[in-house]
Motif scaffolding. Structure first.
Motif, PDB file in Angstrom:
ATOM      1  N   TYR A  22       0.642  -1.261   0.031  1.00  0.00           N
ATOM      2  CA  TYR A  22       0.192   0.330  -0.223  1.00  0.00           C
ATOM      3  C   TYR A  22       0.540   1.407  -0.208  1.00  0.00           C
ATOM      4  O   TYR A  22       0.480   1.826  -0.315  1.00  0.00           O
ATOM      5  CB  TYR A  22      -0.870   0.008   1.313  1.00  0.00           C
ATOM      6  N   GLY A  23       1.702   1.194   0.415  1.00  0.00           N
ATOM      7  CA  GLY A  23       3.329   2.251   0.645  1.00  0.00           C
ATOM      8  C   GLY A  23       3.264   2.671  -0.638  1.00  0.00           C
ATOM      9  O   GLY A  23       3.641   3.906  -1.123  1.00  0.00           O
ATOM     10  N   ILE A  24       3.567   1.499  -1.659  1.00  0.00           N
ATOM     11  CA  ILE A  24       4.296   1.644  -2.919  1.00  0.00           C
ATOM     12  C   ILE A  24       3.105   2.440  -3.642  1.00  0.00           C
ATOM     13  O   ILE A  24       3.590   2.744  -4.916  1.00  0.00           O
ATOM     14  CB  ILE A  24       4.636   0.373  -3.027  1.00  0.00           C
ATOM     15  N   GLU A  25       1.476   1.924  -3.130  1.00  0.00           N
ATOM     16  CA  GLU A  25       0.619   2.234  -4.263  1.00  0.00           C
ATOM     17  C   GLU A  25       0.461   4.067  -3.541  1.00  0.00           C
ATOM     18  O   GLU A  25       0.616   4.268  -5.056  1.00  0.00           O
ATOM     19  CB  GLU A  25      -0.814   1.491  -4.049  1.00  0.00           C
ATOM     20  N   PHE A  26       0.760   4.083  -2.771  1.00  0.00           N
ATOM     21  CA  PHE A  26       0.035   5.372  -2.434  1.00  0.00           C
ATOM     22  C   PHE A  26       1.863   5.841  -3.253  1.00  0.00           C
ATOM     23  O   PHE A  26       0.685   7.234  -4.163  1.00  0.00           O
ATOM     24  CB  PHE A  26       0.751   5.801  -1.288  1.00  0.00           C
ATOM     25  N   LEU A  38       5.875   4.491 -11.592  1.00  0.00           N
ATOM     26  CA  LEU A  38       7.221   3.207 -11.394  1.00  0.00           C
ATOM     27  C   LEU A  38       6.248   1.963 -12.339  1.00  0.00           C
ATOM     28  O   LEU A  38       7.319   1.128 -12.458  1.00  0.00           O
ATOM     29  CB  LEU A  38       6.497   2.660  -9.646  1.00  0.00           C
ATOM     30  N   ASN A  39       5.032   2.349 -12.831  1.00  0.00           N
ATOM     31  CA  ASN A  39       4.557   0.649 -13.685  1.00  0.00           C
ATOM     32  C   ASN A  39       6.082   0.893 -14.637  1.00  0.00           C
ATOM     33  O   ASN A  39       5.703  -0.352 -15.319  1.00  0.00           O
ATOM     34  CB  ASN A  39       3.511   1.085 -13.713  1.00  0.00           C
ATOM     35  N   LEU A  85       3.681  -3.984  -7.434  1.00  0.00           N
ATOM     36  CA  LEU A  85       2.872  -2.758  -8.384  1.00  0.00           C
ATOM     37  C   LEU A  85       1.989  -3.349  -8.455  1.00  0.00           C
ATOM     38  O   LEU A  85       1.745  -4.390  -9.148  1.00  0.00           O
ATOM     39  CB  LEU A  85       4.071  -2.101  -9.586  1.00  0.00           C
ATOM     40  N   HIS A  86       1.106  -1.890  -9.023  1.00  0.00           N
ATOM     41  CA  HIS A  86      -0.593  -2.542  -9.239  1.00  0.00           C
ATOM     42  C   HIS A  86      -1.165  -1.176  -9.722  1.00  0.00           C
ATOM     43  O   HIS A  86      -0.652  -0.501 -10.263  1.00  0.00           O
ATOM     44  CB  HIS A  86      -0.924  -2.315  -7.690  1.00  0.00           C
ATOM     45  N   ALA A  87      -1.998  -1.642 -11.068  1.00  0.00           N
ATOM     46  CA  ALA A  87      -2.692  -1.040 -11.643  1.00  0.00           C
ATOM     47  C   ALA A  87      -3.338   0.834 -11.200  1.00  0.00           C
ATOM     48  O   ALA A  87      -3.327   1.956 -11.423  1.00  0.00           O
ATOM     49  CB  ALA A  87      -4.076  -1.430 -12.803  1.00  0.00           C
ATOM     50  N   VAL A 128       2.539  -3.957 -20.123  1.00  0.00           N
ATOM     51  CA  VAL A 128       3.369  -3.504 -19.102  1.00  0.00           C
ATOM     52  C   VAL A 128       2.389  -5.354 -18.299  1.00  0.00           C
ATOM     53  O   VAL A 128       1.727  -3.990 -17.625  1.00  0.00           O
ATOM     54  CB  VAL A 128       3.658  -2.540 -18.463  1.00  0.00           C
ATOM     55  N   THR A 129       2.774  -5.604 -17.497  1.00  0.00           N
ATOM     56  CA  THR A 129       2.016  -6.503 -16.426  1.00  0.00           C
ATOM     57  C   THR A 129       2.931  -5.906 -14.969  1.00  0.00           C
ATOM     58  O   THR A 129       4.132  -6.039 -14.577  1.00  0.00           O
ATOM     59  CB  THR A 129       2.402  -7.505 -16.797  1.00  0.00           C
ATOM     60  N   VAL A 130       1.639  -6.249 -13.969  1.00  0.00           N
ATOM     61  CA  VAL A 130       2.163  -5.653 -12.633  1.00  0.00           C
ATOM     62  C   VAL A 130       1.054  -6.171 -11.595  1.00  0.00           C
ATOM     63  O   VAL A 130       0.375  -6.998 -12.107  1.00  0.00           O
ATOM     64  CB  VAL A 130       1.940  -3.817 -12.516  1.00  0.00           C
TER      65      VAL A 130
END
Length: 205
Positions: A35-39, A48-49, A71-73, A123-125
Motif C-alpha cells: 500500500y505504501g508503494i501504491e500511494f 513506477l509501472n 506494483l499495481h494498476a 506492461v504487467t504488474v
C-alpha cells in the motif's frame, strides 16, 4: 529446585503460536509495503509501472521480475489481491518460514518468467501471480506430505476460492495476465514437490 519442562504437545502449541504470530507480522508488513508503494505510485501518476513493470521478452527489463508483483494498476487492483494474498501467505507461514519463503519465491519466479517468456505485450504488474502460487501450493502440498489436516485445508480452500483457478486459462480480457496466474501456480506446485518429505533408501549388504 525443579523446573518443569513443557511436554511435546505444549511445545507444539508454542511453536504453532509463534508461527502464527510471525505470519501475521510478516504478511501485515508486506501488505503495508504494497500500500505504501501504491500511494507513492499514485502520487507519481503510476510512473513506477512504466519503469519497473514487466515487459515480455525485454532483455533489458528482465530484472523487473523482482519488482512487478509490488506494483499495481490502481488501488482497486491492489484491494482485489490483498485478502487472498494475506490468507494464503498466513496459512503457508504456519508450516514455518523456510516453507513459506520457498513457496513465495517459486511463485514469484514462476509468475515472472512465464510473463517474460509468453506474455502478450504491454506492461504487467500485480501480486496476483503470488496469490495463485501460494494457493496452488496450499492445494497440493497435503497430498505430497500425506497430511490429513493439510488435505482437509486444501478442500476447504478449494470450496472457498477454487473458482479463481479459471484465471490460469487464456482470456480475451487484455487487462488480465493469465500468464502470471499460470506461472505462479506452476511455481507453487514445484515448491510443494521440492518441500515434500524425502524418503530414505537403503542397500542390503
Amino acid at each position: 529446585m525443579v523446573i518443569d519442562k513443557p511436554n511435546g504437545s505444549d511445545a507444539a502449541k508454542e511453536t504453532l503460536a509463534g508461527r502464527a504470530k510471525g505470519g501475521l507480522l510478516f504478511m501485515g508488513g508486506f501488505v503495508i509495503l504494497l500500500y505504501g508503494i501504491e500511494f507513492l505510485n499514485t502520487f507519481l501518476a503510476h510512473r513506477l509501472n512504466a519503469d519497473f513493470g514487466l515487459r515480455p521478452r525485454n532483455v533489458a527489463g528482465i530484472l523487473d521480475i523482482a519488482t512487478f508483483p509490488l506494483l499495481h494498476a490502481n488501488f482497486n487492483h491492489l484491494l482485489s489481491n490483498t485478502l487472498p494474498l494475506t490468507i494464503f501467505g498466513f496459512l503457508a507461514f504456519l508450516s514455518g518460514f523456510r516453507v513459506f519463503i520457498t513457496a513465495l519465491a517459486f511463485s514469484w519466479l514462476g509468475s515472472g518468467l512465464t510473463v517474460w517468456l509468453i506474455g502478450e505485450g504491454g506492461v504487467t504488474v500485480g501480486a496476483s501471480g503470488l496469490v495463485f502460487g501460494l494457493f496452488a501450493f496450499l492445494l497440493v502440498r497435503g497430498f505430497f506430505n500425506r497430511s490429513w489436516w493439510q488435505i482437509l485445508l486444501s478442500v476447504v480452500l478449494f470450496l472457498a476460492y477454487g473458482s479463481i483457478l479459471f484465471g490460469v486459462l487464456p482470456t480475451v480480457m487484455g487487462y488480465v495476465s493469465w500468464q502470471a496466474h499460470l506461472g505462479g501456480a506452476v511455481g507453487g506446485i514445484i515448491a510443494a514437490v521440492l518441500l515434500r518429505p524425502k524418503g530414505h533408501s537403503y542397500r542390503r549388504a
